[in-house]
Design a protein around this motif. Structure first.
Motif, mmCIF file in Angstrom:
data_model
loop_
_atom_site.group_PDB
_atom_site.id
_atom_site.type_symbol
_atom_site.label_atom_id
_atom_site.label_comp_id
_atom_site.label_asym_id
_atom_site.label_seq_id
_atom_site.Cartn_x
_atom_site.Cartn_y
_atom_site.Cartn_z
ATOM 1 N N GLY A 173 -2.723 11.206 11.300
ATOM 2 C CA GLY A 173 -2.551 10.829 10.045
ATOM 3 C C GLY A 173 -1.224 9.924 10.020
ATOM 4 N N TRP A 174 -1.086 9.325 8.712
ATOM 5 C CA TRP A 174 0.269 8.677 8.234
ATOM 6 C C TRP A 174 1.387 9.505 8.718
ATOM 7 C CZ3 TRP A 174 0.330 3.586 7.911
ATOM 8 C CH2 TRP A 174 -0.749 2.957 7.276
ATOM 9 N N SER A 175 2.242 9.138 9.531
ATOM 10 C CA SER A 175 3.650 9.846 9.805
ATOM 11 C C SER A 175 4.735 8.931 10.189
ATOM 12 C CB SER A 175 3.298 10.639 11.156
ATOM 13 O OG SER A 175 2.073 11.687 10.896
ATOM 14 N N ARG A 222 3.029 1.088 7.259
ATOM 15 C CA ARG A 222 3.333 0.911 6.062
ATOM 16 C C ARG A 222 4.810 1.349 5.638
ATOM 17 N NH1 ARG A 222 0.068 6.227 3.362
ATOM 18 N NH2 ARG A 222 1.710 7.864 3.634
ATOM 19 N N GLU A 255 5.957 3.985 8.442
ATOM 20 C CA GLU A 255 4.869 5.031 8.970
ATOM 21 C C GLU A 255 3.788 4.317 9.684
ATOM 22 O OE1 GLU A 255 5.404 8.668 5.630
ATOM 23 O OE2 GLU A 255 3.686 7.387 5.467
ATOM 24 N N TYR A 256 3.374 4.966 10.468
ATOM 25 C CA TYR A 256 2.427 4.605 11.575
ATOM 26 C C TYR A 256 1.093 5.559 11.263
ATOM 27 C CZ TYR A 256 -0.719 3.246 15.354
ATOM 28 O OH TYR A 256 -1.775 3.057 15.960
ATOM 29 N N LEU A 257 -0.287 4.936 11.159
ATOM 30 C CA LEU A 257 -1.273 5.757 10.976
ATOM 31 C C LEU A 257 -1.640 6.375 12.587
ATOM 32 C CD1 LEU A 257 -3.526 6.795 9.101
ATOM 33 C CD2 LEU A 257 -4.842 4.664 9.376
ATOM 34 N N TYR A 258 -0.905 7.399 12.920
ATOM 35 C CA TYR A 258 -1.200 7.876 14.239
ATOM 36 C C TYR A 258 -2.704 8.784 13.770
ATOM 37 C CZ TYR A 258 3.512 7.729 15.346
ATOM 38 O OH TYR A 258 4.963 7.270 15.658
ATOM 39 N N GLU A 284 -2.182 -3.341 9.329
ATOM 40 C CA GLU A 284 -2.753 -2.318 8.330
ATOM 41 C C GLU A 284 -2.660 -0.736 8.979
ATOM 42 O OE1 GLU A 284 -6.014 -2.855 6.328
ATOM 43 O OE2 GLU A 284 -4.788 -4.634 5.900
ATOM 44 N N HIS A 285 -2.086 -0.559 10.055
ATOM 45 C CA HIS A 285 -1.857 0.614 10.482
ATOM 46 C C HIS A 285 -0.393 1.007 10.243
ATOM 47 C CE1 HIS A 285 -5.041 0.146 13.393
ATOM 48 N NE2 HIS A 285 -5.657 0.521 12.301
ATOM 49 N N PRO A 345 -6.379 5.218 13.408
ATOM 50 C CA PRO A 345 -5.839 3.629 13.749
ATOM 51 C C PRO A 345 -7.156 2.814 14.165
ATOM 52 C CG PRO A 345 -4.399 5.257 14.839
ATOM 53 C CD PRO A 345 -5.508 6.114 14.135
ATOM 54 N N ASP A 361 -2.538 2.139 19.214
ATOM 55 C CA ASP A 361 -2.944 1.028 18.509
ATOM 56 C C ASP A 361 -3.388 0.078 19.916
ATOM 57 O OD1 ASP A 361 -2.214 0.664 15.775
ATOM 58 O OD2 ASP A 361 -2.502 -1.724 16.407
#
Ligand code: ATP
Length: 450
Positions: free
Chosen positions: A271-273, A245, A265-268, A242-243, A2, A329
């Protein structure tokens, strides 16, 4: 990642250090994947939930609230398909480590690495794996004093079913017609095979779910509507777009009830989850409950006489997963005057404490004045008083929990009734009068924040 500094370890350690979230039953060595929320964790959680209610109830007039029972009639789960179908494929390592895994997860991981999924092996020790076995995720318990004679019931694995059971009641007392929604926040329970990653996947967790009942032909457009609304909710509360989708489910991923689902999904750091699922559940649930209960659960339009079972669009979010995304974030590290600082740049609406009041000295009338300022401010917002330690350390303690503003009482305050107001993010300090301080802060915080 992130941002370039955050890792899951840093979040876990900050949460523990500052008492946001820590392992449950720790004096007994912990219980796998159960967590307790301490003071700041509770405040943050309450703020996340309050913002969700605000978006669902306060800022709209087509959704009503509900709080249904956790333990429902056991037929509920037959009708909903959870007894037969709410399972994960479990495999166990036959090699050295004997660990258990979800076969679908191993498959996804192998695919992500571009490897064949024909022959999966244990990712820890390379051992052979058992054949997958369906494992039901619902926790079972018994009503009545004697297990053998009692009725088997289940802790709900999602809050949604309580909403479907009450659909007819709400239709009557809320005087609504589709499109309208019923929203609920509460605990759900899942006997997860592979819990892990801090509060991302736990055995008990809070969900924020809303079932939006619509005329069938309008379902696709409402699905689109809710995808946008929910994505924007996270962005408006400070998550970098951006984090985030939206990822539509493939046909083989869809739940038994769903005709279309997209995950936010969030870019933890892992990874994307999935952060939230937004499903078109069609008329599956109401049809099933009508069949199993014998009650009519359709809607009759009083004007046209049209009779139909509404379709349901469901945004289903997890409180813990949202908190984890907000924390990741917001996490940042920088340097002030050569010293390292950890700061949570939380949106003010989410910050557990909005303002800290800090007397510069523990004498010369500073503490008394500071307490008076603090007691006035706390009538309007969550405020904290801290007179312990050097002023720099006290600022850093507040930065670390995300407090947007700090007020310092010093010699000049005693002379002219002004204080310094420090901004967590810009680090700017301005001299402002005590008179009207609460109003000034409320104006700086976004409307609806406190
Ligand atoms: P996953 O695929 O990660 O197991 P799911 O698709 O089964 O999740 P849903 O049934 O769609 O999840 O639940 C809606 C939301 O509830 C999820 O997006 C997540 O935020 C939250 N949630 C689900 N299971 C858990 C859990 N075990 N721990 C924490 N939150 C959860």
């Amino acid at each position: 990642m992130p941002n370039d500094v955050v890792t899951m370890d840093k979040i876990v350690s900050l949460c523990k250090r500052r008492g946001f979230i820590f392992p449950a039953s720790e004096i007994y060595g912990g219980l796998h994947n159960s967590y307790d929320y301490g003071h700041y964790g509770v405040l943050l959680k309450q703020n996340v939930i309050a913002q969700w209610w605000k978006a669902m109830i306060q800022e709209r007039d087509d959704i009503v609230a509900l709080d249904s029972a956790i333990i429902q009639h056991p037929r509920t789960w037959e009708a909903s398909g959870h007894l037969a179908g709410f399972s994960d494929p479990l495999v166990q390592c036959l090699g050295k480590c004997k660990r258990r895994f979800r076969e679908d997860h191993l498959r996804e991981e192998a695919e992500a690495r571009g490897e064949s999924t024909d022959h999966l092996v244990c990712p820890v020790c390379g051992g052979e794996l058992t054949e997958p076995r369906a494992f039901n995720l619902m926790f079972e318990t018994t009503i009545g004093p004697v297990k053998e004679d009692g009725a088997t019931v289940y802790l709900r694995p999602e809050t949604a079913q309580g909403i479907f059971l009450d659909f007819k009641q709400v239709l009557q007392f809320a005087r609504r017609k589709p499109p309208f929604g019923i929203a609920q926040v509460g605990k759900s329970f899942r006997n997860e095979i592979t819990p892990g990653n801090f509060i991302f996947r736990t055995l008990e967790f809070e969900q924020m779910e809303m079932e939006f009942f619509v005329p069938p032909a309008e379902a696709p457009q409402w699905h689109e509507h809710w995808l946008k609304e929910r994505f924007d909710w996270y962005v408006n509360l400070g998550i970098d777009p951006e984090h985030l989708r939206l990822r539509p489910h493939d046909a083989d991923e869809l739940s038994h009830y769903s005709s279309a689902t997209s995950d936010v999904e969030y870019l933890y750091p892992i990874g994307w989850s999935e952060l939230e699922g937004i499903a078109n559940r069609g008329d599956f649930d109401l049809t099933q409950h009508a069949k199993f209960s014998g009650e009519k659960l359709d809607y009759v339009d009083p004007q046209t006489g049209d009779r139909y079972i509404p379709y349901v669009i469901e945004p289903a979010a997890g409180v813990g997963r949202s908190m984890l995304a907000f924390l990741c974030d917001a996490y940042d590290e920088d340097e002030i005057g050569g010293e390292q600082r950890t700061v949570l740049r939380l949106h003010p609406a989410l910050a557990p404490v909005k303002v800290a009041v800090l007397p510069l000295l523990r004498k010369a009338g500073h503490p008394e004045k500071a307490r008076a300022v603090y007691e006035e401010l706390r009538r309007h917002m969550k405020a904290e008083y801290d007179d312990g330690g050097a002023i720099g350390r006290r600022y850093r303690r507040q930065d670390e929990i995300g407090t947007p503003f700090a007020i310092t009482i010093d010699h000049q305050t005693i002379e002219d009734d002004t204080v310094t107001l420090r901004d967590r993010d810009t680090l700017e300090q301005e001299r402002v009068p005590v008179e009207g301080l609460a109003r000034r802060l409320l104006a700086k915080l976004d409307p609806g924040v406190v």
